[in-house]
Design a protein around this motif. Structure first.
Motif, PDB file in Angstrom:
ATOM      1  N   LEU A 227       0.670  -1.350  -0.175  1.00  0.00           N
ATOM      2  CA  LEU A 227      -0.016  -0.114  -0.116  1.00  0.00           C
ATOM      3  C   LEU A 227       1.197   1.501   0.022  1.00  0.00           C
ATOM      4  CD1 LEU A 227      -2.844  -0.874   2.677  1.00  0.00           C
ATOM      5  CD2 LEU A 227      -2.772  -0.596  -0.160  1.00  0.00           C
ATOM      6  N   GLY A 228       1.896   1.211  -0.696  1.00  0.00           N
ATOM      7  CA  GLY A 228       2.641   1.837  -0.630  1.00  0.00           C
ATOM      8  C   GLY A 228       3.688   2.545   0.062  1.00  0.00           C
ATOM      9  N   MET A 229       4.124   1.496   0.860  1.00  0.00           N
ATOM     10  CA  MET A 229       4.701   1.880   2.533  1.00  0.00           C
ATOM     11  C   MET A 229       5.815   0.501   2.429  1.00  0.00           C
ATOM     12  SD  MET A 229       1.805   2.969   5.647  1.00  0.00           S
ATOM     13  CE  MET A 229       2.069   0.946   6.041  1.00  0.00           C
ATOM     14  N   THR A 230       6.380   0.837   2.828  1.00  0.00           N
ATOM     15  CA  THR A 230       7.973  -0.228   2.705  1.00  0.00           C
ATOM     16  C   THR A 230       8.112  -0.660   4.350  1.00  0.00           C
ATOM     17  OG1 THR A 230       8.809   0.878   0.321  1.00  0.00           O
ATOM     18  CG2 THR A 230      10.518  -0.352   2.313  1.00  0.00           C
ATOM     19  N   PHE A 231       8.151  -2.184   3.959  1.00  0.00           N
ATOM     20  CA  PHE A 231       8.910  -2.627   5.078  1.00  0.00           C
ATOM     21  C   PHE A 231       9.665  -3.616   5.382  1.00  0.00           C
ATOM     22  CE2 PHE A 231       4.125  -1.909   5.123  1.00  0.00           C
ATOM     23  CZ  PHE A 231       3.627  -1.370   6.754  1.00  0.00           C
ATOM     24  N   GLU A 232      10.687  -3.584   5.568  1.00  0.00           N
ATOM     25  CA  GLU A 232      12.059  -4.007   6.059  1.00  0.00           C
ATOM     26  C   GLU A 232      12.042  -5.329   6.951  1.00  0.00           C
ATOM     27  OE1 GLU A 232      16.487  -3.576   5.797  1.00  0.00           O
ATOM     28  OE2 GLU A 232      15.235  -2.045   6.881  1.00  0.00           O
ATOM     29  N   ALA A 233      12.462  -6.803   7.054  1.00  0.00           N
ATOM     30  CA  ALA A 233      12.048  -7.387   7.083  1.00  0.00           C
ATOM     31  C   ALA A 233      13.488  -7.600   7.407  1.00  0.00           C
ATOM     32  CB  ALA A 233      11.149  -8.738   7.053  1.00  0.00           C
ATOM     33  N   LYS A 234      14.502  -7.639   9.245  1.00  0.00           N
ATOM     34  CA  LYS A 234      15.185  -8.641   9.255  1.00  0.00           C
ATOM     35  C   LYS A 234      15.823  -8.844  10.407  1.00  0.00           C
ATOM     36  CE  LYS A 234      16.800  -3.489  10.512  1.00  0.00           C
ATOM     37  NZ  LYS A 234      17.139  -2.295  10.628  1.00  0.00           N
ATOM     38  N   PHE A 235      16.609  -9.779  10.652  1.00  0.00           N
ATOM     39  CA  PHE A 235      16.487 -10.466  12.010  1.00  0.00           C
ATOM     40  C   PHE A 235      16.930  -9.615  13.226  1.00  0.00           C
ATOM     41  CE2 PHE A 235      21.247  -9.312  12.398  1.00  0.00           C
ATOM     42  CZ  PHE A 235      20.903 -10.191  14.010  1.00  0.00           C
ATOM     43  N   ALA A 236      16.979  -8.301  13.612  1.00  0.00           N
ATOM     44  CA  ALA A 236      17.460  -7.943  14.183  1.00  0.00           C
ATOM     45  C   ALA A 236      16.136  -7.225  14.808  1.00  0.00           C
ATOM     46  CB  ALA A 236      18.260  -6.252  14.418  1.00  0.00           C
ATOM     47  N   ASN A 237      15.266  -7.850  13.781  1.00  0.00           N
ATOM     48  CA  ASN A 237      13.325  -7.362  14.583  1.00  0.00           C
ATOM     49  C   ASN A 237      12.688  -8.143  15.606  1.00  0.00           C
ATOM     50  OD1 ASN A 237      13.895  -5.156  12.530  1.00  0.00           O
ATOM     51  ND2 ASN A 237      12.410  -5.766  11.152  1.00  0.00           N
ATOM     52  N   THR A 238      13.275  -8.868  15.188  1.00  0.00           N
ATOM     53  CA  THR A 238      12.803 -10.473  16.153  1.00  0.00           C
ATOM     54  C   THR A 238      13.530 -11.012  17.824  1.00  0.00           C
ATOM     55  OG1 THR A 238      11.702 -11.493  14.089  1.00  0.00           O
ATOM     56  CG2 THR A 238      11.555 -13.115  16.427  1.00  0.00           C
ATOM     57  N   PRO A 239      13.471 -10.646  18.901  1.00  0.00           N
ATOM     58  CA  PRO A 239      14.090 -11.141  19.812  1.00  0.00           C
ATOM     59  C   PRO A 239      14.664 -12.562  19.911  1.00  0.00           C
ATOM     60  CG  PRO A 239      12.368  -9.864  20.554  1.00  0.00           C
ATOM     61  CD  PRO A 239      12.376  -9.740  19.244  1.00  0.00           C
ATOM     62  N   THR A 240      13.519 -13.006  18.993  1.00  0.00           N
ATOM     63  CA  THR A 240      14.078 -15.007  19.292  1.00  0.00           C
ATOM     64  C   THR A 240      15.315 -15.561  18.220  1.00  0.00           C
ATOM     65  OG1 THR A 240      11.799 -14.873  19.718  1.00  0.00           O
ATOM     66  CG2 THR A 240      13.400 -17.172  18.778  1.00  0.00           C
ATOM     67  N   PHE A 241      15.186 -14.280  17.145  1.00  0.00           N
ATOM     68  CA  PHE A 241      15.852 -14.365  16.083  1.00  0.00           C
ATOM     69  C   PHE A 241      17.622 -14.102  16.431  1.00  0.00           C
ATOM     70  CE2 PHE A 241      13.304 -14.050  12.312  1.00  0.00           C
ATOM     71  CZ  PHE A 241      13.062 -15.966  12.572  1.00  0.00           C
ATOM     72  N   LYS A 242      17.721 -12.734  17.904  1.00  0.00           N
ATOM     73  CA  LYS A 242      18.501 -12.115  17.889  1.00  0.00           C
ATOM     74  C   LYS A 242      19.207 -13.180  19.329  1.00  0.00           C
ATOM     75  CE  LYS A 242      17.059  -7.183  18.209  1.00  0.00           C
ATOM     76  NZ  LYS A 242      16.560  -5.996  18.675  1.00  0.00           N
ATOM     77  N   TYR A 243      18.106 -14.014  19.971  1.00  0.00           N
ATOM     78  CA  TYR A 243      18.923 -14.979  21.418  1.00  0.00           C
ATOM     79  C   TYR A 243      19.492 -16.141  20.007  1.00  0.00           C
ATOM     80  CZ  TYR A 243      18.419 -18.848  23.933  1.00  0.00           C
ATOM     81  OH  TYR A 243      18.477 -20.213  25.155  1.00  0.00           O
TER      82      TYR A 243
END
Length: 162
Positions: free
Chosen positions: A37-53
């Protein structure tokens, strides 16, 4: 401990080191973006505490494996290595379990909670997370095999004394 056991343990530790380093690198480099919808979303590992763990545990396991590769195998040191091998195996198992749960929600969503799957929008991110989870699972299996060898060696030390 025989030479064959030492070589086997060394190779298992080296393979576990490689798997945990690969899991860390793949997870850290996983990122993708999508436009909705015209907005850019970025997915990266740092967005999720589980992936940081997951990354933190794999870094810890990699460092531990690297250090332990050069330790001599003595009686008292074998017991300490057994305890630390148990801890590393448990930490790796807990991190892979938590990440698999989050990855399942990311891939399939949860209709009861109203969470939509994201892998359709950011397939590159999901593919890299899947690769990282495969490498992490391989590291956990290798650490479990190391744990079995450590148990075997410690038990052999006790039967030789009797």
């Amino acid at each position: 401990m025989t030479l064959a056991n030492r070589i086997t343990i060394f190779l298992l530790r080296l393979l576990a080191l490689g798997a945990s380093v690969a899991a860390t690198i793949i997870m850290v480099t996983s990122h993708d973006s999508a436009q909705v919808l015209g907005m850019t979303f970025e997915a990266k590992f740092a967005n999720t505490p589980t992936f940081k763990y997951f990354v933190g545990v794999n870094i810890l396991a990699s460092g531990y494996s690297l250090i332990v590769l050069f330790f001599p195998t003595k009686k008292m040191l074998g017991r300490i290595l057994l305890i630390t091998d148990i801890l590393m195996t448990l930490l790796l198992d807990s991190s892979i379990s938590a990440c698999l749960a989050i990855a399942q929600v990311g891939k399939k969503g949860n209709t009861h909670a109203g969470w939509l799957p994201i892998c359709g929008q950011v397939p590159k991110f999901c593919d890299r997370v899947t690769g990282s989870l495969i490498a992490g699972f391989a590291a956990a299996i290798l650490y479990f095999l190391l744990l079995l060898f450590s148990f075997h060696n410690v038990l052999n030390l006790y039967t030789l004394k009797a």
